[in-house]
Design a protein around this motif. Structure first.
Motif, PDB file in Angstrom:
ATOM      1  N   ALA A   1       0.839  -1.192   0.000  1.00 44.39           N
ATOM      2  CA  ALA A   1       0.000   0.000   0.000  1.00 44.39           C
ATOM      3  C   ALA A   1       0.877   1.246   0.000  1.00 44.39           C
ATOM      4  CB  ALA A   1      -0.918   0.011   1.217  1.00 44.39           C
ATOM      5  N   LEU A   2       0.385   2.303  -0.648  1.00 44.34           N
ATOM      6  CA  LEU A   2       1.088   3.580  -0.734  1.00 44.34           C
ATOM      7  C   LEU A   2       0.232   4.658  -0.104  1.00 44.34           C
ATOM      8  CD1 LEU A   2       3.630   5.019  -1.992  1.00 44.34           C
ATOM      9  CD2 LEU A   2       2.137   5.590  -3.932  1.00 44.34           C
ATOM     10  N   ASP A   3       0.817   5.390   0.844  1.00 45.91           N
ATOM     11  CA  ASP A   3       0.108   6.459   1.538  1.00 45.91           C
ATOM     12  C   ASP A   3       1.006   7.684   1.534  1.00 45.91           C
ATOM     13  OD1 ASP A   3      -1.557   7.984   3.091  1.00 45.91           O
ATOM     14  OD2 ASP A   3      -1.078   6.964   4.961  1.00 45.91           O
ATOM     15  N   ALA A   4       0.643   8.687   0.734  1.00 47.52           N
ATOM     16  CA  ALA A   4       1.476   9.891   0.587  1.00 47.52           C
ATOM     17  C   ALA A   4       2.901   9.473   0.219  1.00 47.52           C
ATOM     18  CB  ALA A   4       1.425  10.724   1.866  1.00 47.52           C
ATOM     19  N   ASN A   5       3.870   9.727   1.090  1.00 51.33           N
ATOM     20  CA  ASN A   5       5.252   9.338   0.796  1.00 51.33           C
ATOM     21  C   ASN A   5       5.684   8.108   1.581  1.00 51.33           C
ATOM     22  OD1 ASN A   5       5.944  11.247  -1.158  1.00 51.33           O
ATOM     23  ND2 ASN A   5       6.329  12.810   0.396  1.00 51.33           N
TER      24      ASN A   5
ATOM     25  N   SER B   1       8.950  10.552  -5.644  1.00 49.98           N
ATOM     26  CA  SER B   1      10.229  11.272  -5.743  1.00 49.98           C
ATOM     27  C   SER B   1      10.719  11.735  -4.369  1.00 49.98           C
ATOM     28  CB  SER B   1      10.083  12.471  -6.681  1.00 49.98           C
ATOM     29  OG  SER B   1       9.051  13.337  -6.235  1.00 49.98           O
ATOM     30  N   GLY B   2       9.809  11.945  -3.442  1.00 50.08           N
ATOM     31  CA  GLY B   2      10.203  12.386  -2.112  1.00 50.08           C
ATOM     32  C   GLY B   2      10.974  11.344  -1.329  1.00 50.08           C
ATOM     33  N   LEU B   3      11.036  10.102  -1.812  1.00 51.80           N
ATOM     34  CA  LEU B   3      11.770   9.045  -1.126  1.00 51.80           C
ATOM     35  C   LEU B   3      13.177   8.850  -1.678  1.00 51.80           C
ATOM     36  CD1 LEU B   3       8.997   6.312  -0.696  1.00 51.80           C
ATOM     37  CD2 LEU B   3       9.857   7.926   1.006  1.00 51.80           C
TER      38      LEU B   3
ATOM     39  N   HIS C   1      13.581   3.882  -8.053  1.00 52.96           N
ATOM     40  CA  HIS C   1      13.689   2.426  -7.921  1.00 52.96           C
ATOM     41  C   HIS C   1      14.563   2.086  -6.715  1.00 52.96           C
ATOM     42  CE1 HIS C   1      11.964   1.915 -11.948  1.00 52.96           C
ATOM     43  NE2 HIS C   1      12.774   2.908 -12.328  1.00 52.96           N
ATOM     44  N   ALA C   2      14.320   0.910  -6.145  1.00 54.22           N
ATOM     45  CA  ALA C   2      15.153   0.409  -5.053  1.00 54.22           C
ATOM     46  C   ALA C   2      15.001  -1.102  -4.993  1.00 54.22           C
ATOM     47  CB  ALA C   2      14.751   1.037  -3.713  1.00 54.22           C
ATOM     48  N   ALA C   3      15.932  -1.725  -4.291  1.00 47.91           N
ATOM     49  CA  ALA C   3      15.876  -3.181  -4.131  1.00 47.91           C
ATOM     50  C   ALA C   3      16.411  -3.548  -2.752  1.00 47.91           C
ATOM     51  CB  ALA C   3      16.684  -3.874  -5.221  1.00 47.91           C
TER      52      ALA C   3
END
Length: 550
Positions: free
Chosen positions: A437-441, A471-473, A531-533
């Motif tokens: 789930a995605l909530d804001a940032n 992008s904020g992450l 992207h991240a892993a």
């Protein structure tokens, strides 16, 4: 009793080991760029047979924990709100003495005990899912014997409390008077936010209903009229039948449509069927996740077939791995540890998939588990806490509560399909799945590693690819990691390790309370180009929740 339960645990832990020198590679891809529907917290409903436990010491503590999960959005259902008696709790029993009659046969209402129960909910930010039942002794058509003689494994359950009223008008008036009292005590808007349904599992005449189907429908109609006379906007529904593979739901829908009975939501129960396997490899519990999902599907299909009701909210009034919280035994050996918590993590997403497939409106599913006051530690009941100590399954709901915002795709190459789980359960290879789930940032990912067989097995090495991150992450960050497994958030494992004391000392209890806690760790992650892993280990029958951002 305790020795036998401990023996079961030790037998399971002594089952032949599966090679642990390897891990199961799993690839999970999360796409945060595609937010879908809002997260639907169908898990926020709970219940129990025994209403009076709620006001006792561990009951109050457990209710407070539930209320903290999602304040003023958690609901609690219980039997016996209208049952005659002095409020003493027992297995599958409780009472409020809400109704008696004077010598002339006139109604005498007494709200004292039921007010105490509902005040206890209200103070802990829990709302009632009201079950209108059971029959007061003075109204029962078969009042003697009144209290049941049930004991786990024996005794008669259906006695005087389970029969139709001798006067349906007095039944309806009782409900009107009580709902009007609740409006005066808690406020009109508050009571309008509750759910009201009639009775429990009226399609199981050997247990909960001593009348005919037509008599239950008459009881239900009178109950709905009673509620709506006091509060026209009240949320009413039913029939909270057992998922018994029959066509009772279809008959109910036909009745309320024909009779014009207001129906704001529909309710039924769905249970699994665990077993205790004895073979050459030893003895262990085998869960029945397929049975539970198929029971739900049977009712979904009947509701979906009726156009007038297809879009009505559905509350599964009891949704559990099996059918008797107060019963013990080898097949119920899953309850204290992470078998139960991992099962819940695997079954709730499948239930939502199933509702989406059938095109029905699933609003909630009640976990029929609470606590059993003043029992031996980890006694083997289906409960959320033992002696006020959170079990791993309670921690699973705490992780569910951390999922906010909108659902985003999370695809695992080791997650079994819905069709496979419904047809075969989880046998052979394990089910290693994910939801996100995605909530804001903030991105939250829940992983589970589940198998129907409570046997040792290799850990999963889950490699997550996170795409489309906000992008904020960007940059180097920390990921919060919460775990429920053999070594984390598991008071039962800690209790076994200290020798399974029957009466833990203050120091031992403090250790168990600490062992029960969800204690987040952190791990670094670099977000580049959205992207991240990362890779995390998920033990068999374990759950991991990852949270990136705040």
């Amino acid at each position: 009793m305790l020795k036998s339960l401990l023996a079961i645990a030790l037998v399971a832990s002594a089952a032949p080991a599966v090679a642990q020198d390897r891990t199961i590679p799993v690839n999970i891809v999360v796409d945060a760029s595609k937010p879908g529907a809002p997260v639907n917290p169908i898990w926020r409903f709970f219940g129990a047979d025994e209403p009076n436990y709620a006001t006792m010491k561990d009951g109050r503590t457990t209710l407070a924990t539930l209320g903290q999960l999602m304040p003023d959005h958690v609901y609690f259902r219980t039997h016996n709100l209208f049952t005659s008696g002095d409020g003493t709790a027992a297995f599958k029993w409780g009472s409020t003495n809400i109704y008696t009659e004077d010598a002339a046969g006139h109604p005498v209402y007494n709200w004292t005990i039921i007010d105490h129960i509902f005040d206890t909910y209200h103070a802990r930010h829990v709302k009632p899912y009201v079950e209108l039942g059971f029959m007061p002794e003075a109204l029962s058509t078969h009042p003697e014997p009144y209290q049941h003689d049930f004991r786990p494994g024996s005794g008669a359950l259906r006695t005087g409390w389970a029969y139709p009223p001798k006067d349906y008008g007095k039944w309806e008036n009782l409900i009107t008077a009580w709902v009007a009292h609740c409006v005066a005590r808690y406020g009109r808007a508050e009571v309008a936010s509750w759910y009201f349904e009639t009775w429990n599992e009226a399609n199981l005449p050997q247990y909960y209903w001593g009348g005919t189907q037509d008599e239950f429908f008459r009881l239900h109609d009178a109950a709905v009229r009673g509620v709506r006379r006091a509060l026209p906007e009240a949320r009413v529904g039913g029939p909270d039948i057992a998922g018994a593979g029959d066509d009772y739901m279809t008959a109910f829908l036909h009745h309320v449509k024909t009779a014009g009975t207001p129906t704001d939501f529909l309710s039924f129960h769905a249970k699994g069927k665990p077993s205790f396997i004895k073979d050459g490899a030893g003895s262990h519990v085998r869960m029945g996740i397929a049975d539970q999902l198929n029971a739900a599907d049977h009712e979904f299909v009947q509701i979906a077939a009726e156009p007038a009701f297809k879009n009505k909210p559905i509350i599964i009034g009891e949704f559990d791995p099996e059918g008797c919280a107060a019963c013990q035994g080898p097949a119920n050996g899953y309850r204290n540890g992470t078998m139960y918590s991992s099962y819940e993590a695997a079954v709730f997403p499948r239930l939502m998939m199933l509702a989406e497939r059938r095109g029905v409106n699933l609003e909630g599913a009640i976990t029929w588990a609470f606590e059993f006051e003043d029992q031996q530690p980890f006694a083997g009941f289906r409960q959320l806490t033992s002696g006020g100590i959170d079990l791993p399954v309670m921690n699973a709901f705490k992780l569910f509560a951390k999922m906010h915002g909108r659902v985003v795709p999370a695809a695992s190459d080791a997650e079994k399909s819905l069709d496979t789980v419904m047809k075969e359960g989880v046998r052979g290879t394990p089910d290693i799945g994910s939801t996100a789930a995605l909530d804001a940032n903030s991105l939250t990912v829940l992983l589970w590693h589940y198998h129907d067989d409570d046997l040792p097995g290799p850990d999963a090495a889950a490699h997550l690819t996170l795409n489309g991150l906000p992008s904020g992450l960007a940059g180097t960050r920390s990921v919060e990691v919460y775990r429920i497994d053999r070594d984390h958030a598991n008071a039962y494992a800690a209790w076994l390790a200290m020798g399974a004391p029957l009466a833990p000392t203050d120091a031992e209890r403090a250790t168990l309370l600490k062992a029960a806690e969800l204690q987040p760790a952190t791990m670094p992650i670099t977000v580049a180009g959205r992207h991240a892993a990362l890779t995390v280990t998920v033990p068999r029958q374990g759950i991991v929740l990852l949270r990136l951002g705040h």
